[in-house]
Design a protein around this motif. Structure first.
Motif, PDB file in Angstrom:
ATOM      1  N   ALA A  63     -12.761   8.032   6.940  1.00 54.94           N
ATOM      2  CA  ALA A  63     -12.729   9.187   5.469  1.00 54.94           C
ATOM      3  C   ALA A  63     -12.661   8.460   4.753  1.00 54.94           C
ATOM      4  O   ALA A  63     -11.387   8.206   4.042  1.00 54.94           O
ATOM      5  N   PRO A  64     -13.400   8.604   3.310  1.00 57.12           N
ATOM      6  CA  PRO A  64     -12.855   7.950   2.035  1.00 57.12           C
ATOM      7  C   PRO A  64     -11.231   8.770   1.625  1.00 57.12           C
ATOM      8  O   PRO A  64     -10.510   7.693   0.846  1.00 57.12           O
ATOM      9  N   LYS A  65     -11.404   9.766   1.505  1.00 53.39           N
ATOM     10  CA  LYS A  65      -9.576  11.066   1.554  1.00 53.39           C
ATOM     11  C   LYS A  65      -8.820   9.757   2.222  1.00 53.39           C
ATOM     12  O   LYS A  65      -7.452   9.749   1.208  1.00 53.39           O
ATOM     13  N   MET A  66      -8.635   9.709   3.260  1.00 53.65           N
ATOM     14  CA  MET A  66      -8.193   8.820   3.962  1.00 53.65           C
ATOM     15  C   MET A  66      -7.706   7.454   3.812  1.00 53.65           C
ATOM     16  O   MET A  66      -6.432   7.094   3.644  1.00 53.65           O
ATOM     17  N   THR A  67      -8.813   7.570   3.977  1.00 50.97           N
ATOM     18  CA  THR A  67      -8.586   4.957   3.086  1.00 50.97           C
ATOM     19  C   THR A  67      -7.476   5.434   2.165  1.00 50.97           C
ATOM     20  O   THR A  67      -6.642   4.343   1.636  1.00 50.97           O
ATOM     21  N   GLU A  68      -8.054   6.275   1.043  1.00 45.72           N
ATOM     22  CA  GLU A  68      -7.597   6.015  -0.556  1.00 45.72           C
ATOM     23  C   GLU A  68      -5.881   6.721  -0.265  1.00 45.72           C
ATOM     24  O   GLU A  68      -5.028   5.604  -1.142  1.00 45.72           O
ATOM     25  N   GLY A  69      -5.814   7.492   0.856  1.00 44.94           N
ATOM     26  CA  GLY A  69      -4.578   7.655   0.371  1.00 44.94           C
ATOM     27  C   GLY A  69      -3.303   7.173   1.474  1.00 44.94           C
ATOM     28  O   GLY A  69      -2.074   6.776   0.591  1.00 44.94           O
ATOM     29  N   PHE A  70      -4.489   6.138   2.711  1.00 48.75           N
ATOM     30  CA  PHE A  70      -3.077   5.360   3.158  1.00 48.75           C
ATOM     31  C   PHE A  70      -2.635   4.122   2.196  1.00 48.75           C
ATOM     32  O   PHE A  70      -1.868   3.560   2.057  1.00 48.75           O
ATOM     33  N   ILE A  71      -3.512   3.313   1.791  1.00 46.97           N
ATOM     34  CA  ILE A  71      -3.908   2.455   1.014  1.00 46.97           C
ATOM     35  C   ILE A  71      -2.477   2.081  -0.851  1.00 46.97           C
ATOM     36  O   ILE A  71      -1.496   2.000  -0.579  1.00 46.97           O
ATOM     37  N   SER A  72      -2.529   3.851  -1.139  1.00 44.20           N
ATOM     38  CA  SER A  72      -1.963   4.277  -1.745  1.00 44.20           C
ATOM     39  C   SER A  72      -0.154   4.543  -1.703  1.00 44.20           C
ATOM     40  O   SER A  72       0.651   4.236  -1.899  1.00 44.20           O
ATOM     41  N   CYS A  73      -0.324   5.050  -0.327  1.00 42.89           N
ATOM     42  CA  CYS A  73       1.527   4.951   0.711  1.00 42.89           C
ATOM     43  C   CYS A  73       1.608   3.405   1.189  1.00 42.89           C
ATOM     44  O   CYS A  73       2.694   3.332   0.579  1.00 42.89           O
ATOM     45  N   VAL A  74       0.731   2.366   1.246  1.00 44.31           N
ATOM     46  CA  VAL A  74       1.153   1.365   1.443  1.00 44.31           C
ATOM     47  C   VAL A  74       1.578   0.722   0.138  1.00 44.31           C
ATOM     48  O   VAL A  74       2.612   0.247  -0.257  1.00 44.31           O
ATOM     49  N   GLU A  75       1.370   0.879  -0.341  1.00 40.73           N
ATOM     50  CA  GLU A  75       1.728   0.494  -2.120  1.00 40.73           C
ATOM     51  C   GLU A  75       2.671   1.010  -2.569  1.00 40.73           C
ATOM     52  O   GLU A  75       3.892  -0.252  -2.808  1.00 40.73           O
TER      53      GLU A  75
END
Length: 761
Positions: A534-546
């Motif tokens: 899910a795009p929303k999940m991947t975007e949120g995950f990357i933002s959280c990792v950063e």
């Protein structure tokens, strides 16, 4: 058959059926309403003395001097097992209580100064020798090794002597409690028992502490002791990080106080408070308070800050992000879900049935005769069940009314109800019509079906039993599906309800931190692998990792581009059969990652810290009842310094006791109580730091009558009950209710204002 014809039989049955939840009353009935010890077995019609306990022994075939039940039906076999279990449970609880009492006594050790040649004897119930007087050295305590004749003659005398002495002591304790309006439940706790044991060990001539001792040296020593008890929690913060929570409050003198709490896997801890009457609670002020707390705890040990959604808090969020970009700032899930319930409850569709239920409860509780009649038919049970807010109370009370549907319908057609003068009024006729209206019950059932999924999520995030960050987003998605199902999956019916949930959820409970916690919880992501795409999940995950690995690009690369792939494909330890424990909803997420995430260290570190977080700041708000408890009109000269230490001691010791009960699985859930007074009794026993507690005061009574229809005065029956309730209230909630009316039109658009007070909590 008319109602009046069956009335005598019904009334007789009610008199012979005790108002108790004891399983024994399923199989027994009183022979005589006056004699509570004479019970008849429903299975074999055997009449016996000894009350319900003897009947349970009879049905369970337990006890040497009890005749066994002769019934051999399947129902009798089931009854035998249930009564046997009840007897064993009661025995186990008695044994645990005895062990606990002994442990408490052993923890008390008052040093003694020896002197003189007189002998000392051991007092019954005391852990050390204790000289009483000349005559007492010729008596002796119970000796388990004594012969039968010695035991009979000597122990009986000793026991009676001590019984009389104990009664005399109890009279002095009672006199102190009555004259100074001490709540009765104050004597039902470990600290009181230890105090009595310590006084007993010291002996005659003890000098009680002075007022100056209590406010000075002893206060400092107890503060230091409480702080030492929290050392284990400090170690947990170093291991898995923690959350910081802050909130503002005004006391009865309009003194503005802000407090700071932390939360980790072991629960919430109160840190400190600061009087801020001389400054406005602007974003800058809140930021400085939070930033100082982060500095004191250690920036590397703080993962997130949790507050409600007031715009000044959101302004502080931006300031913190600029200085400490590696720390998350999230919205309180309890606050947000309450706003969802408020928005749905204000929809015309549901507001109608809620208002009907309110009108009925206000009428019933507004007249002593109707209230007595209702309690007669519900066997002493209340229909009102208070919650932390009016929105939670609406659900609890509607659910209680639904559970008592048959009893209430029988009540309003009974001659006892018709004979009441109040019932003949316009309001009385409307109340009767409401209960007899089939559409009302149909609407109640539908409203509960819509509210229940969200209420379960509220229950999850508001509790302190386990970290909720890893579950809040997934359970909200599940709640939305259940709401749609409750409304027949008809888009025209669920569209507006889901719109309210989505609006309140957006930007608050779907932040990168919430999405990542959802993704890293195998309970959800392994059950539905499409979550990873899910795009929303991947975007949120990357933002959280950063954010989590800010300024560490190597760890960002490792977590996002290498280790997430291993987790997704269940490589290495993730593929083990034992790892499937994640299918159990109650498993420990952080422990799972520590055990199976050894080959993904960057993701493991991130997961264990994020999944150990709370999603709510409600634990911080519960300290206000503690503030009011120590800062009353009797103690209004307390300085903020002493006030802070008193709340620190009281709140943290309550929390420590609560965690001990959780670990021993002895915690009680107020939400599951079927009786309002039972819930209130639990709150008085365990303090206000429990899930979904009630904060009310006399100034709220009009609002409470409007919301659920019962004044607190009907709940208190002890000396000083009104004062007890006052000490347990929270002025913070009173203010928030006032704000609710003042900012009712702005509450959905708080982000558009430079400064808006909190939304109704």
């Amino acid at each position: 058959m008319s109602t009046t014809e069956v009335a005598p039989e019904t009334e007789g049955a009610n008199l012979l059926r005790r108002n108790s939840d004891d399983v024994g009353w399923e199989y027994g009935v009183l022979v005589d309403a006056i004699n509570k010890d004479k019970v008849k077995c429903k299975l074999c019609d055997k009449v016996m003395q000894g009350g319900i306990y003897r009947l349970k022994q009879h049905v369970a075939h337990e006890g040497k001097n009890v005749m066994k039940c002769k019934a051999r039906t399947p129902e009798a076999l089931e009854a035998k097992e249930k009564c046997k279990k009840a007897l064993n449970d009661a025995k186990r609880k008695r044994e645990e209580k005895i062990v606990r009492e002994l442990e408490l006594r052993e923890e008390v050790n008052v040093s003694r100064v020896g002197g003189g040649e007189s002998e000392e004897v051991t007092c019954i119930g005391s852990s050390e020798p204790h000289k009483l007087g000349p005559i007492d050295k010729w008596t002796r305590a119970i000796d388990p090794k004594a012969t039968k004749s010695e035991s009979f003659t000597q122990q009986k005398l000793n026991k009676e002597l001590w019984k009389e002495r104990l009664h005399e002591v109890h009279k002095y304790i009672a006199r102190w409690a009555y004259n100074h309006a001490i709540p009765f439940n104050a004597c039902d706790n470990d600290e009181f028992k230890q105090m009595c044991e310590a006084i007993g060990q010291f002996g005659p001539g003890i000098e009680p502490p002075t007022m100056f001792d209590l406010r000075g040296r002893l206060l400092e020593e107890e503060y230091a002791r409480t702080k030492s008890l929290l050392q284990e929690r400090e170690a947990e913060k170093l291991k898995n990080g923690c959350s910081i929570m802050t909130d503002a409050w005004s006391d009865k003198k309009r003194k503005s106080i802000m407090n700071v709490c932390t939360n980790c896997v072991d629960g919430t801890s109160f840190i400190s408070s600061k009087e801020m009457s001389d400054v406005s609670h602007t974003s800058e002020v809140i930021f400085e308070l939070v930033d100082k707390a982060i500095e004191d705890i250690g920036p590397n040990n703080v993962v997130q800050v949790v507050t409600d959604n007031a715009s000044n808090n959101m302004g502080a969020k931006k300031l913190l992000h600029e200085k400490r970009p590696q720390i998350f700032w999230t919205s309180c899930a309890t606050h947000t879900i309450n706003l969802m319930l408020q928005g749905i409850g204000n929809m015309a569709w549901f507001k109608k049935v809620i208002d009907q239920a309110k009108t009925f409860t206000i009428f019933v509780y507004g007249h002593t005769r109707t209230l007595e009649c209702m309690r007669y038919f519900t066997e002493g049970k209340e229909i009102v069940r208070p919650g932390v807010t009016r929105f939670a109370s609406n659900y609890l009370t509607l659910n209680s009314i639904q559970e008592k549907k048959d009893q209430l319908r029988n009540m309003v057609v009974h001659s006892r109800w018709d004979s009441l003068k109040d019932v003949k009024s316009k309001k009385g006729k409307n109340a009767t019509a409401t209960i007899l209206n089939p559409n009302f019950w149909k609407d109640v059932k539908l409203t509960l079906a819509v509210f229940e999924p969200l209420f379960k999520v509220l229950h999850l995030v508001d509790g302190d039993v386990k970290p909720s960050m890893g579950f809040v987003y997934g359970e909200l998605l599940k709640a939305k599906r259940q709401v749609k199902e409750a409304l027949g999956n008809n888009e025209s019916r669920f569209k507006d309800v889901i719109a309210v949930v989505d609006k309140k959820m957006a930007g608050r409970l779907d932040s990168p931190l919430h999405l990542t916690a959802y993704l890293l919880n195998p309970h959800y992501s392994y059950a539905d692998p499409l979550i990873f795409d899910a795009p929303k999940m991947t975007e949120g995950f990357i933002s959280c990792v950063e954010t989590f690995y800010y300024h560490d690009e190597d760890m960002q690369e490792q977590a996002a581009n290498i280790e997430l792939h291993k987790y997704h494909n269940r490589e290495g330890p993730f593929s083990k059969k034992l790892a499937r424990i994640f299918e159990n909803f109650d498993y420990n997420l952080a422990s799972w990652w520590r055990l199976y995430g050894t080959e993904t260290p960057a993701l493991q570190k991130m997961a264990t810290k994020i999944l150990s977080l709370t999603a709510s700041s409600s634990g911080c708000k519960r300290t206000w009842s503690g503030f009011d408890g120590v800062h009353t009109k009797k103690r209004n000269r307390l300085t903020t310094y002493r006030l802070n230490k008193l709340v620190y001691i009281q709140f943290n010791n309550r929390l420590i006791n609560k965690r001990a009960k959780i670990k021993s699985k002895k915690i009680t859930d107020v939400l599951l109580s079927s009786d309002t007074t039972e819930a209130q009794g639990f709150l008085q026993e365990n303090g206000d730091d429990c899930a979904l507690v009630v904060f009310r005061d006399e100034e709220d009574e009009e609002e409470l009558m409007e919301g659920i229809g019962i004044p607190w005065s009907m709940l208190g029956d002890a000396v000083g009950a009104e004062e007890q309730l006052e000490l347990r209230r929270s002025a913070r909630v009173r203010e928030l209710y006032e704000e609710e009316f003042e900012f009712e039109e702005e509450e959905f658009d708080e982000d558009e204002n430079d400064y808006v007070m909190d939304e109704p909590y």
